[in-house]
Scaffold this motif. Structure first.
Motif, short mmCIF file in Angstrom:
data_model
loop_
_atom_site.label_atom_id
_atom_site.label_comp_id
_atom_site.label_asym_id
_atom_site.label_seq_id
_atom_site.Cartn_x
_atom_site.Cartn_y
_atom_site.Cartn_z
N ASN A 205 0.72 -1.25 -0.20
CA ASN A 205 0.06 0.03 -0.04
C ASN A 205 0.94 1.27 -0.05
N GLY B 293 0.55 1.28 -3.45
CA GLY B 293 -0.78 1.28 -4.25
C GLY B 293 -1.24 2.23 -4.93
N PRO B 294 -1.56 3.59 -4.42
CA PRO B 294 -2.29 4.48 -5.28
C PRO B 294 -1.34 5.00 -6.40
N ALA C 65 -8.12 -1.46 0.83
CA ALA C 65 -6.70 -1.47 0.89
C ALA C 65 -6.39 -2.65 -0.14
N TYR C 66 -5.29 -2.44 -0.85
CA TYR C 66 -4.64 -3.62 -1.62
C TYR C 66 -3.96 -4.65 -0.57
#
Lengths: 380, 518
Positions: A52, A55-56, A379-380
């Motif tokens: 994470n 992640g984004p 979340a991942y």
């Protein structure tokens, strides 16, 4: 057109460099994080924290790669054609390794199953470690020259094999590249985490940073003492219409060092690799992770820049038909296309940097176990 | 000379990977606007259910998007890996829209998709909506630039051949951007994507309603999908129809093939509703006509004719003959580029160079050309009629069936009684695969119909390939088939699992099936 043709050819050499460096800094840090994932994260929660941190952003970062490919297609079409088809299996290996990233990031944490998750963790490792390794190997081969020629209608023929790419010098270049990207990812990871993960990330940054500097030095010594380099032996008309068959070239030992003699200021480029690398190591030890990230980005700029400056004006020298080598003067698109692409890059690049910066700002801060627990489902 | 097997395998690999990529693209193009609509309603009304809708459908969108990204990179790689001569020959024009796509569109879409998923708690409602809108804009701009590149392959405007650099070069960038074929394709393709997104939401919502699950959530989703889908299918049919096919020779050839029009009829031409084409005899064994229809659809007039395949063949045979001369004169000129007489001689026949290159499939030197080979090369310029004729008809039939479905779904949404109409809900559910089928048929018509060219009239497909070994192609094809099969299984598994679980997968405590934690 504001710029004449030779100037634009030179600008495009710089812009391709900027895009490659941008790719290495941006996509590089999440690839480095992917490489470290199975080792720096000892349990599922730790691994989710690590994933994470990028992640984004990994998806936006990957576009540096895609845009870099597109820009080479547009600005140096014959380089794109010859390199991608010549390095067929190497390119497919990169491509197939990259397959693991989108699905690895997005699918991994959607299912509560240890085997499922650990499979994708290793997938993310492959997607993080293989591309920098192969790009390094490719650069190692470019520095030695690769076996290709053209027929009189400019159809490219590549006469080497995949296994021949894996020669000792190229593998050394692969080690430099992988160590550089992993060190860079480790510094980013240290910046976005705390506690055990951060401690492991700092250790990894130190190890891979030293490895990168050692490998870079070894490669430099090898180039200085081995038989490397090509030189154009006919007159160069930078304004001429691009025709890679109109010149003569010969292999010359030491030619890759000639530019540093001709333009002594270019020595600053390899110096930047050392200065950035050493600064990154010192800063990350003191946990000044953001400054270390900047330093490591400068080191990347220096390392990639060194390869570019050493070979200039060559982009892809041919070992079997040196005259057919591709250079910044004769492997380019038309004056008009280079001009249009220059403006497109000039307009969009600052916008991209601005909104990417905003995205990082929005998501800034440490990724913690509490964050993962609060966002169990998203979340991942 | 390049072996035919290498060319066929290269084509097969590109077709397979492109059509596979296009399983994911239409859904992304359409879903993203549905997310914008749902989130806009949330921001305007403040009702949490619309936020949940955005997040749940967004989750499914994300599963699809991941494979869209994965398979999209393949295509960019493949121009270089497998179509090296193509990349050299047209990169000056074709590379630019691809690079601009990255700069203008793909960066935007990919950066904001991260904030779409992870920014809910860090952005204000308005900011998050802006992020979603930018993601949607990026996605659609991406389609625009890709279709500008593709449109140029069908109708190569704004460029000319340069004998000095032995490639096509850009002469007018804006002509490439505003290529009418590209613009028509863009509207048609994104609209088809919108239909796909709408059908996806409509079908799954219908399934929840049939099961009586999460009824409020499903009803709201169904209504949005019905309205958006109806508007989109109208756009696909009205704006994407054959009007674009009257433009440019490639499109005219394609039109004649997909309508099985062998002879040029006096205007307005009749429309072959059903036909049994005889490829060898270059005629139809049987055809059911609708008088006037084709002329009106194809030319928007009563007095313009549409060229039939036999007319196109005769014209192309002439061009192949001139093309032989073009290839020969180019060879002379390349040997002596400063010879002005040679240059003038070449300039006279330059426009038919591509037609001469068609013969390179059969002979290395133009001196070996026989009249039979000229016939063959001219015949090669006509795509096979039967596959185009039938795939096109399946696509159109599906389009009209979807028009009826979305029309009725919208009608009953307005009346507010769709949840009590099981026949409608079942129709919506069973029609889930149809937009994909129609999209794939559409791609097939567009790309297969362009053969034997990669760039119509400019570069034949068999010259475009990389000089690889057949073994390499078998190996890479096997790799793609293996990876893509695995990825499809994983994707379908997740998609079905989360669609079944429904909005409960958000873990908000407001929906059914919460317990079934993923």
């Amino acid at each position: 057109m504001i710029f004449d043709y030779p100037t634009l050819k030179l600008i495009w050499w710089l812009l391709v460099g900027v895009l490659l460096v941008g790719f290495a800094i941006m996509d590089g840090h999440d690839m480095g994080v992917g490489t470290l994932l199975p080792f720096a994260g000892r349990n599922d929660e730790e691994r989710r924290i690590i994933i994470n941190t990028v992640g984004p952003h990994w998806d936006g970062n990957q576009v540096w790669f895609i845009t870099g490919g597109g820009a080479i297609f547009a600005a140096w079409p014959i380089v794109y054609a010859t390199a991608f088809s010549g390095f067929y299996w190497a390119m497919l290996a990169v491509l197939w390794a990259l397959f693991f990233r989108p699905v690895g990031f997005d699918y991994r944490s959607k299912i509560h199953n240890a085997v499922w998750r650990s499979t994708w963790d290793w997938g993310l490792f492959v997607g993080g470690a293989v591309p920098p390794l192969i790009f390094g190997v490719a650069f190692g081969n470019l520095l030695q020259g690769v076996p290709f020629h053209f027929d009189d209608t400019l159809v490219p023929y590549y006469t080497g094999s995949f296994w021949a790419l894996l020669n000792p010098f190229a593998l050394l270049a692969g080690v430099v590249s992988t160590a550089m990207i992993t060190c860079h990812g480790a510094i980013y990871l240290a910046h976005r985490t705390e506690g055990d993960i951060q401690r492991r990330a700092i250790t990894a940054a130190l190890v891979f940073g030293v490895l990168m500097l050692a490998g870079f030095s070894a490669a430099g010594l090898w180039i200085a003492n081995g038989s490397f380099g090509y030189a154009i032996t006919s007159a160069v008309d930078a304004a001429a219409l691009p025709n890679p068959l109109a010149k003569t070239v010969e292999a010359q030992s030491g030619a890759w060092l000639a530019n540093y003699g001709k333009a002594p200021l270019t020595v600053l480029v390899p110096a930047l690799a050392y200065a950035g690398g050493i600064a990154a190591l010192l800063l990350v030890r003191k946990r000044r992770t953001l400054a270390a990230f900047v330093a490591s980005s400068l080191a990347i700029t220096g390392v990639i820049g060194t390869a570019g400056v050493s070979m200039f004006p060559f982009v892809m020298p041919s070992s079997t038909a040196p005259g057919a080598s591709l250079t910044v003067w004769d492997a380019v698109s038309s004056h008009r296309t280079l001009g249009i692409m220059f403006w497109a890059t000039l307009i969009f690049m600052p916008i991209i940097v601005a909104y990417t910066g905003w995205a990082y700002k929005v998501m800034a801060g440490k990724v913690t176990a509490a964050y993962i627990r609060e966002n169990e489902h998203s979340a991942y | 000379m390049v072996s035919e097997q290498l060319v066929d395998l290269s084509r097969l690999q590109f077709a397979a990977t492109a059509m596979y990529h296009f399983l994911f693209v239409p859904l992304t193009l359409g879903m993203v606007w549905m997310l914008v609509i749902m989130e806009s309603v949330y921001v305007m009304t403040g009702k949490t259910i619309y936020k949940d809708m955005t997040r749940f459908w967004g989750k499914l969108f994300g599963i699809n998007f991941a494979l869209g990204v994965t398979t999209g990179i393949t295509l960019e790689f493949q121009f270089g890996t497998n179509w090296a001569y193509y990349s050299h020959y047209v990169g000056d024009i074709f590379g630019a829209p691809l690079a601009i796509e990255g700069l203008m569109a793909f960066f935007l879409e990919s950066t904001f998709i991260g904030l779409f998923f992870f920014g809910w708690d860090r952005l204000s409602r308005q900011q998050h909506l802006l992020v979603t809108i930018l993601m949607a804009v990026g996605t659609n701009l991406s389609a625009l630039w890709i279709l500008i590149a593709n449109g140029w392959m069908q109708n190569p405007v704004g460029s000319e051949f340069s004998y000095e650099t032995m490639r096509m070069e850009l002469t007018d960038f804006w002509a490439v951007v505003f290529n009418p074929v590209a613009q028509g394709k863009f509207v048609h393709t994104v609209s088809a994507g919108y239909v796909t997104g709408a059908m996806f939401v409509l079908s799954i919502s219908a399934w929840y309603l049939l099961r009586g699950r999460d009824v409020e959530f499903a009803k709201r989703s169904f209504r949005i999908a019905a309205a958006f889908g109806f508007a989109s299918i109208c756009s696909v049919i009205v704006l994407g129809d054959e009007s674009g096919y009257a433009l440019g020779e490639a499109q005219q050839t394609k039109l004649a093939a997909m309508e099985a029009m062998w002879d040029t009829e006096p205007a307005p031409a009749s429309f072959n509703l059903v036909a049994l084409p005889d490829e060898a005899g270059m005629k139809n064994d049987f055809a059911l006509h609708i008088p006037w229809a084709m002329g009106i659809i194809g030319t928007r007039s009563l007095d313009k004719t549409l060229p039939g395949l036999n007319e196109i063949y005769a014209k192309n045979r002439e061009r192949v003959t001139v093309g032989i001369e073009a290839v020969k004169r180019l060879e002379t000129l390349r040997r002596n580029p400063r010879d002005t007489a040679a240059r003038e001689a070449f300039e006279q026949v330059r426009d038919d160079l591509g037609f001469g290159l068609l013969l390179k499939k059969y002979v290395a030197s133009m001196d070996d050309v026989t009249p039979e080979l000229i016939d063959r090369a001219a015949r090669d310029t006509l795509p096979r009629v039967a596959p185009l004729f039938w795939t096109f008809r399946i696509m159109v039939a599906l389009g009209f069936a979807m028009l009826a479905l979305f029309g009725l779904a919208l009608w009953h949404s307005v009346k507010g009684d769709f949840a009590q109409r099981p026949w409608l809900l079942k129709w919506a559910l069973y029609f889930l695969p149809m937009p994909w089928l129609a999209c794939e048929m559409g791609w097939f018509v567009a790309e297969y119909g362009r053969q034997p060219w990669t760039i119509y009239g400019v570069l034949p497909t068999h010259l475009s390939v990389s000089t690889l070994t057949v073994e390499s192609l078998y190996g890479s094809l096997a790799g793609f088939v293996g990876f893509y099969t695995l990825l499809l299984i994983v994707e379908m598994y997740l998609m079905v699992r989360f669609a079944r679980q429904g909005p409960g997968s958000l873990g908000t405590g407001r929906y059914q099936n919460e317990a079934q934690h993923a």
